[in-house]
Design a protein around this motif. Structure first.
Motif, mmCIF file in Angstrom:
data_model
loop_
_atom_site.group_PDB
_atom_site.id
_atom_site.type_symbol
_atom_site.label_atom_id
_atom_site.label_comp_id
_atom_site.label_asym_id
_atom_site.label_seq_id
_atom_site.Cartn_x
_atom_site.Cartn_y
_atom_site.Cartn_z
ATOM 1 N N GLY A 113 1.568 -10.039 10.293
ATOM 2 C CA GLY A 113 2.093 -9.186 9.471
ATOM 3 C C GLY A 113 3.481 -8.518 10.169
ATOM 4 O O GLY A 113 4.379 -7.938 9.446
ATOM 5 N N ASP A 154 6.924 -8.114 8.102
ATOM 6 C CA ASP A 154 7.730 -7.080 8.018
ATOM 7 C C ASP A 154 9.190 -7.181 8.089
ATOM 8 O O ASP A 154 9.892 -6.750 7.395
ATOM 9 C CB ASP A 154 7.047 -6.018 8.815
ATOM 10 C CG ASP A 154 8.074 -4.642 8.776
ATOM 11 O OD1 ASP A 154 8.097 -4.183 7.672
ATOM 12 O OD2 ASP A 154 8.441 -4.168 9.734
ATOM 13 N N PHE A 174 3.560 -6.252 0.501
ATOM 14 C CA PHE A 174 2.379 -6.125 1.190
ATOM 15 C C PHE A 174 1.334 -6.872 0.566
ATOM 16 O O PHE A 174 0.675 -7.523 1.133
ATOM 17 C CB PHE A 174 1.645 -4.524 0.898
ATOM 18 C CG PHE A 174 0.446 -4.301 1.081
ATOM 19 C CD1 PHE A 174 0.016 -3.996 2.372
ATOM 20 C CD2 PHE A 174 -0.537 -4.103 0.181
ATOM 21 C CE1 PHE A 174 -1.025 -3.799 2.719
ATOM 22 C CE2 PHE A 174 -1.804 -3.884 0.797
ATOM 23 C CZ PHE A 174 -2.068 -3.578 1.864
ATOM 24 N N GLN A 213 -2.387 6.299 3.306
ATOM 25 C CA GLN A 213 -1.615 4.988 3.197
ATOM 26 C C GLN A 213 -1.953 4.368 1.893
ATOM 27 O O GLN A 213 -1.194 3.706 1.166
ATOM 28 C CB GLN A 213 -2.029 3.948 4.257
ATOM 29 C CG GLN A 213 -1.273 2.761 4.455
ATOM 30 C CD GLN A 213 -2.021 2.057 5.616
ATOM 31 O OE1 GLN A 213 -1.316 2.329 6.710
ATOM 32 N NE2 GLN A 213 -2.841 1.095 5.481
ATOM 33 N N THR A 218 6.750 -3.216 0.819
ATOM 34 C CA THR A 218 6.708 -3.718 2.085
ATOM 35 C C THR A 218 5.984 -2.916 3.004
ATOM 36 O O THR A 218 5.850 -1.702 2.846
ATOM 37 C CB THR A 218 7.976 -4.295 2.529
ATOM 38 O OG1 THR A 218 8.799 -3.278 2.995
ATOM 39 C CG2 THR A 218 8.591 -5.146 1.643
ATOM 40 N N LEU A 219 5.640 -3.526 4.381
ATOM 41 C CA LEU A 219 5.014 -2.431 5.199
ATOM 42 C C LEU A 219 6.218 -1.403 5.637
ATOM 43 O O LEU A 219 5.548 -0.253 5.748
ATOM 44 C CB LEU A 219 4.796 -3.020 6.637
ATOM 45 C CG LEU A 219 3.455 -4.131 6.500
ATOM 46 C CD1 LEU A 219 3.368 -5.226 7.619
ATOM 47 C CD2 LEU A 219 2.278 -3.542 6.350
ATOM 48 N N PRO A 256 5.916 0.615 10.697
ATOM 49 C CA PRO A 256 5.280 -0.435 10.093
ATOM 50 C C PRO A 256 4.217 -0.799 11.228
ATOM 51 O O PRO A 256 3.079 -1.402 10.530
ATOM 52 C CB PRO A 256 6.403 -1.773 10.119
ATOM 53 C CG PRO A 256 7.850 -0.935 9.986
ATOM 54 C CD PRO A 256 7.490 0.485 11.131
ATOM 55 N N VAL A 265 1.258 1.175 10.463
ATOM 56 C CA VAL A 265 0.622 0.770 9.168
ATOM 57 C C VAL A 265 -0.227 -0.266 9.273
ATOM 58 O O VAL A 265 -0.978 -0.392 8.543
ATOM 59 C CB VAL A 265 1.752 0.609 7.988
ATOM 60 C CG1 VAL A 265 1.061 0.090 6.626
ATOM 61 C CG2 VAL A 265 2.409 1.882 7.969
ATOM 62 N N LEU A 266 0.419 -1.456 10.006
ATOM 63 C CA LEU A 266 -0.288 -2.698 10.092
ATOM 64 C C LEU A 266 -1.639 -2.433 11.063
ATOM 65 O O LEU A 266 -2.526 -2.976 10.543
ATOM 66 C CB LEU A 266 0.532 -3.640 10.985
ATOM 67 C CG LEU A 266 0.205 -5.170 11.105
ATOM 68 C CD1 LEU A 266 0.180 -5.697 9.522
ATOM 69 C CD2 LEU A 266 1.299 -5.669 11.669
#
Lengths: 132, 219
Positions: free
Chosen positions: A28, A32, A38, B76, B92-93, B104, B107-108
């Motif tokens: 991840g 990113d 995602f 989220q 994307t993140l 990010p 979020v991850l």
């Protein structure tokens, strides 16, 4: 990503499933930085997880994550059994059959079996970054 | 859907709760006996609560910091859905992080805590009672065989709830994306992701168990 920046992360982890979240976090983090979507990240994580599952629950497994111009490349190995490599290189799965090969075909853009310098078999996974 | 909302817990989206709650409520109505002098609300509420409480995913949280992350998961999910609809592609993140004014990495971490929780099955029971939320799709239940070792893999696949098999078919044979599947069956893309992952893990575990038993018999 500057040309001189490191473009590869290599991780050696226990094969046990308890460590899979660590691998997902690493994927991840790299994804990113490449603006990988995602859902595409989720696909790549799934592909790596399936290969980790095939590596068994004992010993260690190596994962390398490489930044490409238009995507991300991961290598997972060593494979526990040559039969898995044969299955990945064999004929396409027939309609209605769920194989490891079909799963990888669905979730990554390309994959292949490679022989590492130490003679062990690893699986290469490529996931492209779609236009943003 | 007051009962569902009142039993909410961290890591469980309102949509998930409402989905399970609705199934419980419909079952309660189906079984309600009009000849008994009991109000429907009295009869349905306990059943509804049980249905809500039993299958709820429980985040495995180990510290207050992680609890904060997991608590951020509902916005989220909403952000992912919103951004997907807006841009017509998976965000994307960083997109999600920007939307939620966080990082990010945050979020991850939230995603990781979510993946540790068990998804609610879309086919809660084994009975084909017509209450499965996926019945609205209208597809037939196509067979989906695993070819690597058909003899041992078929039982593993068949032990999955019927609709989880259907999701696997949509993803790996139909080539639908998680978002497309989510649209068709009316759940979040994240829920589809977790169901696919869990189904594959379960198949793999069942296969390992079957192979172990086979080795024991031949020894």
């Amino acid at each position: 990503m500057p040309a001189e920046a490191p473009t590869r992360i290599t991780l050696e982890t226990p094969a046990d499933r308890a460590f899979h979240p660590v691998v997902r976090l690493v994927l991840g983090g790299v994804a990113d930085r490449l603006n990988l979507g995602f859902e595409e990240l989720d696909d790549l994580q799934l592909a790596v997880e399936r290969l980790l599952a095939e590596a068994g629950a004992q010993g260690t497994v190596k994962i390398s994550v490489e930044v490409l111009d238009q995507g991300i490349r991961a290598r997972v190995g060593p494979l526990k059994e040559r039969t898995i490599a044969d299955a990945l290189q064999g004929p396409e799965a027939a309609p209605g059959e769920l194989t490891l090969r079909r799963i990888l075909e669905t979730v990554v853009d390309s994959f292949g079996v490679e022989e590492a310098t130490d003679g062990e078999l690893v699986v290469r996974l490529d996931k492209a970054v779609r236009g943003t | 859907m007051g009962v569902s909302t009142s039993t909410g817990s961290a890591g469980t989206s309102t949509g998930d709760l409402e989905q399970v709650g609705a199934i419980g409520l419909i079952k309660a109505i189906d079984r309600f006996d009009l000849s008994r002098d009991v109000a429907l609300t009295s009869y349905a509420t306990p059943k509804h609560r049980r249905r809500d409480q039993a299958p709820l995913p429980r985040p495995r949280l180990h510290d207050p910091g992680t609890a904060v992350v997991a608590g951020a998961l509902d916005p989220q999910r909403g952000a992912i859905e919103r951004l997907t609809n807006k841009a017509g592609r998976s965000p994307t993140l960083s997109d999600v992080a920007d939307e939620l004014h966080t990082t990010p990495e945050h979020v991850l971490e939230a995603l990781e805590s979510d993946s540790a929780s068990a998804p609610i099955s879309l086919s809660p029971g084994t009975q084909r009672d017509g209450l499965d939320p996926l019945d609205t799709i209208g597809n037939e239940d196509h067979g989906f065989d695993l070819s690597e070792d058909r003899a041992s893999l078929e039982p593993a696949l068949n032990r999955l709830p019927r609709r989880e098999r259907e999701i696997l078919r949509m993803r790996f044979e139909g080539g639908l994306t998680q978002s497309q599947i989510a649209d068709q069956i009316g759940v979040s893309q994240m829920h589809v992701s977790r169901l696919i992952r869990k189904s594959l893990v379960r198949i793999r575990a069942d296969l390992g168990q079957a192979q172990g038993q086979s080795r024991s018999r031949s020894a």
